[in-house]
Design a protein around this motif. Structure first.
Motif, PDB file in Angstrom:
ATOM      1  N   UNK A  45       0.863  -1.068   0.394  1.00 31.12           N
ATOM      2  CA  UNK A  45       0.365   0.366  -0.174  1.00 31.12           C
ATOM      3  C   UNK A  45       0.760   1.462   0.087  1.00 31.12           C
ATOM      4  N   UNK A  46       0.698   1.851  -1.181  1.00 27.98           N
ATOM      5  CA  UNK A  46       1.243   3.269  -0.786  1.00 27.98           C
ATOM      6  C   UNK A  46       0.419   4.571  -0.446  1.00 27.98           C
ATOM      7  N   UNK A  47       0.808   5.298   0.702  1.00 33.56           N
ATOM      8  CA  UNK A  47      -0.505   5.922   1.617  1.00 33.56           C
ATOM      9  C   UNK A  47       0.023   7.236   0.575  1.00 33.56           C
ATOM     10  N   UNK A  48      -1.322   7.762  -0.108  1.00 35.06           N
ATOM     11  CA  UNK A  48      -0.473   9.564  -0.345  1.00 35.06           C
ATOM     12  C   UNK A  48      -1.483  10.334   0.170  1.00 35.06           C
ATOM     13  N   UNK A  49      -1.229  11.841   0.627  1.00 38.21           N
ATOM     14  CA  UNK A  49      -2.156  12.455   1.764  1.00 38.21           C
ATOM     15  C   UNK A  49      -1.243  13.974   0.655  1.00 38.21           C
ATOM     16  N   UNK A  50      -2.158  14.562   0.889  1.00 45.21           N
ATOM     17  CA  UNK A  50      -2.542  15.832  -0.443  1.00 45.21           C
ATOM     18  C   UNK A  50      -1.711  17.138   0.966  1.00 45.21           C
ATOM     19  N   UNK A  51      -1.279  16.868   2.398  1.00 39.59           N
ATOM     20  CA  UNK A  51      -0.583  17.482   2.998  1.00 39.59           C
ATOM     21  C   UNK A  51       0.914  17.119   3.469  1.00 39.59           C
ATOM     22  N   UNK A  52       1.769  15.845   2.066  1.00 37.50           N
ATOM     23  CA  UNK A  52       2.937  14.990   2.219  1.00 37.50           C
ATOM     24  C   UNK A  52       2.573  14.066   3.620  1.00 37.50           C
ATOM     25  N   UNK A  53       3.679  13.283   4.454  1.00 38.46           N
ATOM     26  CA  UNK A  53       3.774  12.182   4.991  1.00 38.46           C
ATOM     27  C   UNK A  53       3.620  11.186   4.204  1.00 38.46           C
ATOM     28  N   UNK A  68      13.084   4.999  -3.306  1.00 38.11           N
ATOM     29  CA  UNK A  68      12.237   4.806  -3.416  1.00 38.11           C
ATOM     30  C   UNK A  68      11.639   6.451  -3.835  1.00 38.11           C
ATOM     31  N   UNK A  69      12.105   7.257  -2.767  1.00 39.96           N
ATOM     32  CA  UNK A  69      11.776   8.305  -3.171  1.00 39.96           C
ATOM     33  C   UNK A  69      10.812   8.779  -1.761  1.00 39.96           C
ATOM     34  N   UNK A  70      10.221   7.370  -1.742  1.00 39.93           N
ATOM     35  CA  UNK A  70       8.656   7.646  -0.212  1.00 39.93           C
ATOM     36  C   UNK A  70       9.318   6.873   1.251  1.00 39.93           C
ATOM     37  N   UNK A  71       8.306   6.794   1.930  1.00 38.69           N
ATOM     38  CA  UNK A  71       9.236   6.283   3.269  1.00 38.69           C
ATOM     39  C   UNK A  71       8.704   5.639   3.172  1.00 38.69           C
ATOM     40  N   UNK A  72      10.039   4.085   3.445  1.00 35.76           N
ATOM     41  CA  UNK A  72       9.185   2.081   3.980  1.00 35.76           C
ATOM     42  C   UNK A  72       8.584   2.029   5.297  1.00 35.76           C
ATOM     43  N   UNK A  73       7.512   2.207   4.880  1.00 38.08           N
ATOM     44  CA  UNK A  73       6.948   1.256   6.439  1.00 38.08           C
ATOM     45  C   UNK A  73       7.074  -0.416   6.013  1.00 38.08           C
ATOM     46  N   UNK A  74       7.996  -1.048   7.113  1.00 38.96           N
ATOM     47  CA  UNK A  74       8.325  -2.437   6.975  1.00 38.96           C
ATOM     48  C   UNK A  74       7.177  -3.283   7.925  1.00 38.96           C
ATOM     49  N   UNK A  75       6.822  -4.373   7.974  1.00 37.36           N
ATOM     50  CA  UNK A  75       6.053  -5.106   8.626  1.00 37.36           C
ATOM     51  C   UNK A  75       5.804  -7.179   8.211  1.00 37.36           C
ATOM     52  N   UNK A  76       5.733  -7.918   8.843  1.00 39.49           N
ATOM     53  CA  UNK A  76       6.718  -9.569   8.463  1.00 39.49           C
ATOM     54  C   UNK A  76       5.094 -10.384   8.449  1.00 39.49           C
ATOM     55  N   UNK A  77       5.181 -11.153   8.215  1.00 40.31           N
ATOM     56  CA  UNK A  77       4.019 -12.125   7.660  1.00 40.31           C
ATOM     57  C   UNK A  77       2.983 -12.157   9.273  1.00 40.31           C
ATOM     58  N   UNK A  78       3.748 -12.234  10.424  1.00 36.82           N
ATOM     59  CA  UNK A  78       3.273 -12.372  12.349  1.00 36.82           C
ATOM     60  C   UNK A  78       2.487 -11.181  12.493  1.00 36.82           C
ATOM     61  N   UNK A  84      -1.005  -1.306  11.007  1.00 40.24           N
ATOM     62  CA  UNK A  84       0.572  -0.587  10.682  1.00 40.24           C
ATOM     63  C   UNK A  84      -0.535   0.478   9.516  1.00 40.24           C
ATOM     64  N   UNK A  85      -0.674   0.290   8.716  1.00 41.07           N
ATOM     65  CA  UNK A  85      -1.422   1.425   7.517  1.00 41.07           C
ATOM     66  C   UNK A  85      -2.291   2.027   8.405  1.00 41.07           C
ATOM     67  N   UNK A  86      -3.184   1.604   9.058  1.00 38.60           N
ATOM     68  CA  UNK A  86      -3.966   2.740   9.953  1.00 38.60           C
ATOM     69  C   UNK A  86      -3.236   3.960  10.833  1.00 38.60           C
ATOM     70  N   UNK A  87      -1.899   3.501  10.528  1.00 40.66           N
ATOM     71  CA  UNK A  87      -1.654   4.801  11.468  1.00 40.66           C
ATOM     72  C   UNK A  87      -1.679   6.103  10.912  1.00 40.66           C
ATOM     73  N   UNK A 111     -12.894  -1.307   8.912  1.00 42.74           N
ATOM     74  CA  UNK A 111     -13.748  -1.920  10.675  1.00 42.74           C
ATOM     75  C   UNK A 111     -12.686  -0.638  11.777  1.00 42.74           C
ATOM     76  N   UNK A 112     -11.639  -0.574  11.741  1.00 38.71           N
ATOM     77  CA  UNK A 112     -10.271   0.160  12.178  1.00 38.71           C
ATOM     78  C   UNK A 112     -10.837   1.777  12.236  1.00 38.71           C
TER      79      UNK A 112
END
Length: 361
Positions: A45-53, A68-78, A84-87, A111-112
């Motif tokens: 998932x690539x999260x875009x916001x009109x205000x950045x971040x 890749x010119x964007x901050x990477x946020x990692x997660x694993x299979x467990x 994590x995306x919802x944060x 749900x979140x």
């Protein structure tokens, strides 16, 4: 990320009052980042916001060696990737999501984020992808010219006694030999009655004298797709088949002439369809006239009677009318890609459209 493409998307998000968006389509992410990630069943998932971040949420199974010119946020299979995306999601605000995002991810995010409104964000990304920049235009030109060369090699082989399956396999080999990374769709190599089925599934049929042969082929060159169709005849051509061929050829030319800024996409369809109807074959033109193309063979935007959108410079689509007479075993389709210019269109395929009778041994 490609700053120009990103800014165009952000501007359209503002215009349509979509403050944030989740892009999950791997090809759309490649369009923006230049990186192909095929996540399978895992969340990407690539999260875009009109205000950045902006963030790219990606599984640790897909390590990235370059920036890749964007901050990477990692997660694993467990871990719960959607949680994590919802944060990063702004609570209670509209969220654009891809039309193809799996329900298991969307339902979890709903749900979140029960206070948020979810809308189809793909329309924004698709609208930007539909207008090609100069680099994309050149890549599409090169891909189509390479496709012309494959067609030139293919046509004489139609009279060599190959089955449709064998000819299909040969087409794939021609693309591999000419430096393509693959085919942009399953090639259609259809003899006689098979060609009278617009999307015939290749089988073990062989061509016979007098058959029309529909060759609908395309390859992927430097990540961009080509797509063209030519119809040829084996050994001889009947008067009826010649008549049908010339009608389709003229209909396609009328469509090309209608493909210009200010006209509507449906005007291109009408230009082809009205002529075929005038000649008495309207009932045998059973599909839309064309589709957009770029990184994928079928992109958003179709050339059909239902699409009243105005044509704009930089758009690229196919024009492919056809007439299909199943009972008589005659199928004819002619297809080229056109790139819209400031005052008309550039036909990307240069391979001739005069009727070809392939000599039989």
């Amino acid at each position: 990320m490609d700053t120009n493409k990103l800014n165009r998307i952000l501007d359209l998000m503002k215009e349509q009052e979509v403050p944030q968006m989740i892009i999950s389509d791997p090809m759309a992410i490649f369009y923006l980042t230049g990186k192909k990630i095929v996540p399978g069943e895992r969340l990407l998932a690539l999260y875009l916001n009109i205000n950045g971040g902006h963030k790219l949420v990606v599984n640790k199974l897909f390590p990235q060696e370059k920036d890749l010119g964007v901050e990477l946020v990692w997660y694993d299979d467990i871990e719960d990737g959607v949680e994590i995306l919802s944060r990063f999601v702004e609570k209670g605000k509209t969220i654009g999501v891809d039309k193809t995002w799996p329900a298991k991810f969307l339902l979890r995010l709903q749900e979140l984020e029960p206070e948020s409104k979810f809308v189809n964000g793909s329309l924004i990304v698709d609208a930007i992808r539909k207008v090609k920049n100069d680099d994309e235009k050149q890549l599409l030109r090169e891909a189509s010219l390479a496709n012309d060369r494959v067609m030139e090699e293919l046509i004489p082989l139609t009279a060599k006694g190959y089955t449709e399956v064998e000819l299909n396999r040969i087409v794939r080999g021609l693309y591999e030999k000419s430096g393509h990374s693959g085919v942009s769709f399953d090639p259609i190599t259809a003899y006689g009655k098979s060609g009278a089925d617009p999307h015939h599934v290749t089988d073990g049929s062989k061509g016979k004298r007098g058959d029309s042969v529909v060759l609908d082929i395309g390859g992927i060159l430097n990540d961009y797709c080509s797509d063209m169709t030519r119809t040829v005849f084996l050994g001889e051509v009947s008067d009826k088949a010649r008549e049908v061929y010339e009608i389709v050829k003229e209909a396609q030319q009328r469509g090309i002439e209608a493909a210009k800024p200010g006209n509507r996409w449906c005007d291109v369809d009408f230009a082809c369809r009205n002529y075929i109807e005038e000649k008495g074959y309207g009932a045998y033109f059973t599909h839309r006239t064309g589709h957009s193309i770029g990184l994928e063979d079928h992109e958003y935007g179709d050339v059909s009677a239902a699409n009243e959108e105005i044509i704009k410079p930089g758009q690229c689509f196919s024009i492919e009318p056809g007439i299909y007479l199943m009972e008589e075993g005659i199928g004819v389709r002619i297809e080229d890609l056109v790139l819209i210019t400031e005052d008309g269109c550039e036909v990307l395929n240069k391979f001739p459209k005069d009727l070809i009778v392939v000599p039989m041994e």
